[in-house]
Design a protein around this motif. Structure first.
Motif, mmCIF file in Angstrom:
data_model
loop_
_atom_site.group_PDB
_atom_site.id
_atom_site.type_symbol
_atom_site.label_atom_id
_atom_site.label_comp_id
_atom_site.label_asym_id
_atom_site.label_seq_id
_atom_site.Cartn_x
_atom_site.Cartn_y
_atom_site.Cartn_z
ATOM 1 N N ALA A 281 0.837 -1.212 0.000
ATOM 2 C CA ALA A 281 0.000 0.000 0.000
ATOM 3 C C ALA A 281 0.870 1.259 0.000
ATOM 4 N N ALA A 284 2.188 1.772 -3.560
ATOM 5 C CA ALA A 284 1.143 2.336 -4.423
ATOM 6 C C ALA A 284 0.918 3.815 -4.106
ATOM 7 N N LEU A 285 0.943 4.166 -2.831
ATOM 8 C CA LEU A 285 0.749 5.552 -2.422
ATOM 9 C C LEU A 285 1.857 6.442 -2.988
ATOM 10 N N ARG A 288 1.212 7.030 -6.674
ATOM 11 C CA ARG A 288 0.098 7.969 -6.904
ATOM 12 C C ARG A 288 0.527 9.398 -6.602
ATOM 13 N N TYR A 289 1.284 9.569 -5.518
ATOM 14 C CA TYR A 289 1.745 10.909 -5.124
ATOM 15 C C TYR A 289 2.652 11.505 -6.197
ATOM 16 N N HIS A 292 0.624 12.401 -9.308
ATOM 17 C CA HIS A 292 -0.152 13.638 -9.118
ATOM 18 C C HIS A 292 0.719 14.863 -9.367
ATOM 19 N N ARG A 326 -3.186 10.955 6.635
ATOM 20 C CA ARG A 326 -4.527 10.708 6.077
ATOM 21 C C ARG A 326 -4.674 9.270 5.600
ATOM 22 N N SER A 327 -3.581 8.690 5.096
ATOM 23 C CA SER A 327 -3.645 7.336 4.543
ATOM 24 C C SER A 327 -3.571 6.253 5.612
ATOM 25 N N VAL A 356 -4.707 10.988 -4.386
ATOM 26 C CA VAL A 356 -3.620 10.227 -3.791
ATOM 27 C C VAL A 356 -4.063 9.297 -2.663
ATOM 28 N N VAL A 357 -4.946 9.788 -1.784
ATOM 29 C CA VAL A 357 -5.310 9.030 -0.587
ATOM 30 C C VAL A 357 -6.400 8.016 -0.907
ATOM 31 N N ALA A 358 -6.081 6.740 -0.715
ATOM 32 C CA ALA A 358 -7.076 5.696 -0.913
ATOM 33 C C ALA A 358 -7.855 5.498 0.384
ATOM 34 N N GLU A 359 -8.512 4.363 0.524
ATOM 35 C CA GLU A 359 -9.240 4.066 1.757
ATOM 36 C C GLU A 359 -8.251 4.037 2.926
#
Length: 398
Positions: A281, A284-285, A288-289, A292, A326-327, A356-359
Motif C-alpha cells: 500500500a 502504491a501511495l 500515486r503521489y 499527481h 490521512r492514509s 492520492v489518498v485511498a481508503e
C-alpha cells in the motif's frame, strides 16, 4: 578510554545505513564476500543508532555479551571473528616489544543497545557490528581501514563504518582484503535530502537475511543475472545522481532497485515474502503521489522486512507526512506518530487528497521516523554513557 582496576573501557555509537543499490547474496559465506557491490546512505545517529561499550580486564574469566539488556552467546562465530581480527591488527601494530598494559589475551565484556527495533529489517546488524568493531578498535588502539573487519560480522556493517553516501566494493581477491567500503560523498554533500522510516512492524523477520541470501544464491536465476548484468551499470548511474544531487534520477533508480531485489526474493524457491499488504500500500501511495505531481518527489526502498524507507527533499516532507497521516491514521498514539526531526503541519489541497489518498488504514503504520544522512561511528567520552559499570557488568538495560 577509561581504565579502572586494570579494566579498559570504551563506548562508541554507530549508525544504520540504508542501501539504495542492494547487496543480496554471498560468494563466500565465511568471509562474507558479496556477489555484487552495493551503495547506501548512512542515517543520522540522533534518530537511529547502536551504542556499544567494550571492556577488557585481567579479571574477566570469559567473553560475555549483552544485547539490549539480555545476555546472549558471546561465542557466536561472527562476533569472535571480529574480535580475532581486531586483536590481529593490534598485535601487528604493537610489535613484539610493545609495553601496553592491555594484554591481548584478556577476555572482553560487551554491552550493546539499539534505539530502534532489532531484526525487523532496519539494518540492526549493520549498526551493531560497526559499533562493536569501532569500540574494540578504540579499546586496542587500532586505526586505519576497519570496514573489512566489520564486514566479517555483517556484510552491510562495512558501510556503517562511514558517513554520508558509501559504496561497498565487491572486491576480487579470494581473501577479501579488497572487499571494503568507500565514502563517495560526506553527509553534508546533499543537505536537503531527508529520510522517512515508516515502521510497519517491529517483529523479528520470519526469514533472516543470512538464510534468505543463501536460499536466493542457490535457487534464483534472476539474482545471478542481477549481480552480473544489472548492478554494475546501476552503481555508476547512482553515484552520478548523488554527485549531481539529481533527486529525479536518484529516486527512480532507488525504487527500481528495491523492486528488483524483492523480485529476486520471489524468484527464490520457496519464495521469500519480506513485504506485506501495508508495504504494498505504501508503494502504491508513493506512485500515486508522484503521478499527481508529475515528477518523482518521494522514493521508497525496502530492505529485508516490511518497513519502508522514503527519501524526499526537505520541502516535500511536510506535505507527504500529511498524506501519510490521512492514509494511515494513527490508531492511538497520535502524538507519537511522527518522531525525529520536526515537521511543520500543512493543510492538504482537496484535489491532492482525492487523487492520492485511498481508503485509510488506521494503525497500519505504527510511527514515522524523520531523519537525514549522518556521520559514521562516534566515540563517547562521557563516562555516564558507558553501558558497563566498574565491575564490567551492565549498569542499565534498554
Amino acid at each position: 578510554m577509561a581504565e579502572e582496576r586494570g579494566m579498559a573501557l570504551v563506548t562508541c555509537t554507530a549508525p544504520v545505513n540504508i542501501a539504495v543499490i542492494k547487496y543480496w547474496g554471498k560468494r563466500d559465506t565465511e568471509l562474507i564476500l558479496p556477489i555484487n557491490s552495493s551503495l547506501s546512505v548512512t542515517l543520522h545517529q540522533d534518530q537511529l543508532r547502536t551504542t556499544t561499550t567494550a571492556a577488557a580486564s585481567r579479571d574477566f574469566t570469559e567473553d560475555r555479551l549483552w544485547l539490549n539488556g539480555e545476555e546472549v552467546d558471546a561465542a557466536q562465530p561472527r562476533l569472535q571473528a571480529c574480535l580475532r581480527e581486531v586483536r590481529r591488527l593490534a598485535r601487528k601494530r604493537r610489535g613484539d616489544d610493545d609495553p601496553s598494559p592491555l594484554n591481548l589475551s584478556y577476555k572482553v565484556h560487551v554491552a550493546s543497545e539499539n534505539n530502534f527495533p532489532t531484526a525487523a529489517g532496519l539494518a540492526s546488524s549493520a549498526a551493531g557490528y560497526a559499533c562493536l568493531v569501532s569500540a574494540l578498535a578504540r579499546l586496542y588502539g587500532v586505526e586505519g581501514e576497519l570496514s573489512e573487519v566489520a564486514r566479517r560480522g555483517s556484510g552491510s556493517a562495512c558501510r556503517s563504518m562511514l558517513g554520508g553516501f558509501v559504496q561497498w566494493h565487491r572486491g576480487e581477491r579470494p581473501d577479501g582484503r579488497d572487499s571494503v567500503a568507500q565514502q563517495l560523498a560526506p553527509e553534508t554533500h546533499w543537505p536537503e535530502l531527508r529520510v522517512l522510516i515508516l515502521v510497519v512492524s517491529g517483529e523479528k523477520k520470519a526469514v533472516g537475511s543470512t538464510a534468505g541470501m543463501q536460499s536466493s544464491v542457490d535457487t534464483s536465476p534472476l539474482l545471478k543475472y542481477r549481480a552480473e548484468a544489472v548492478v554494475p551499470e546501476r552503481l555508476s548511474r547512482m553515484a552520478r545522481h548523488i554527485q549531481e544531487r539529481d533527486f529525479e534520477g536518484f529516486g527512480q533508480l532507488t525504487m527500481q532497485d528495491s523492486n528488483q531485489f524483492h523480485a529476486t526474493c520471489l524468484d527464490t524457491f520457496p519464495p521469500i515474502f519480506y513485504l506485506n499488504d501495508v508495504s504494498r500500500a505504501i508503494i502504491a501511495l508513493a506512485h500515486r503521489y508522484n503521478a499527481h505531481h508529475g515528477r518523482t518527489k518521494v522514493a521508497y526502498t525496502f530492505d529485508a522486512g516490511p518497513n519502508a524507507v522514503i527519501f524526499a527533499l526537505e520541502d516535500t516532507v511536510p506535505e507527504f507526512v500529511a498524506v501519510l497521516r490521512r492514509s494511515f491514521p494513527p490508531a492511538s498514539n497520535g502524538d507519537q506518530f511522527l518522531r525525529g526531526l520536526p515537521v511543520a503541519p500543512v493543510a492538504l489541497p482537496e484535489e491532492l487528497v482525492a487523487a492520492v489518498v485511498a481508503e485509510p488504514v488506521p494503525g497500519a503504520v505504527r510511527y514515522v521516523l524523520h531523519t537525514q544522512p549522518g556521520p559514521g561511528p562516534q566515540l563517547l567520552r562521557d563516562p555516564e554513557r558507558h553501558l558497563l559499570g566498574a565491575d564490567g557488568l551492565p549498569r542499565r538495560t534498554a
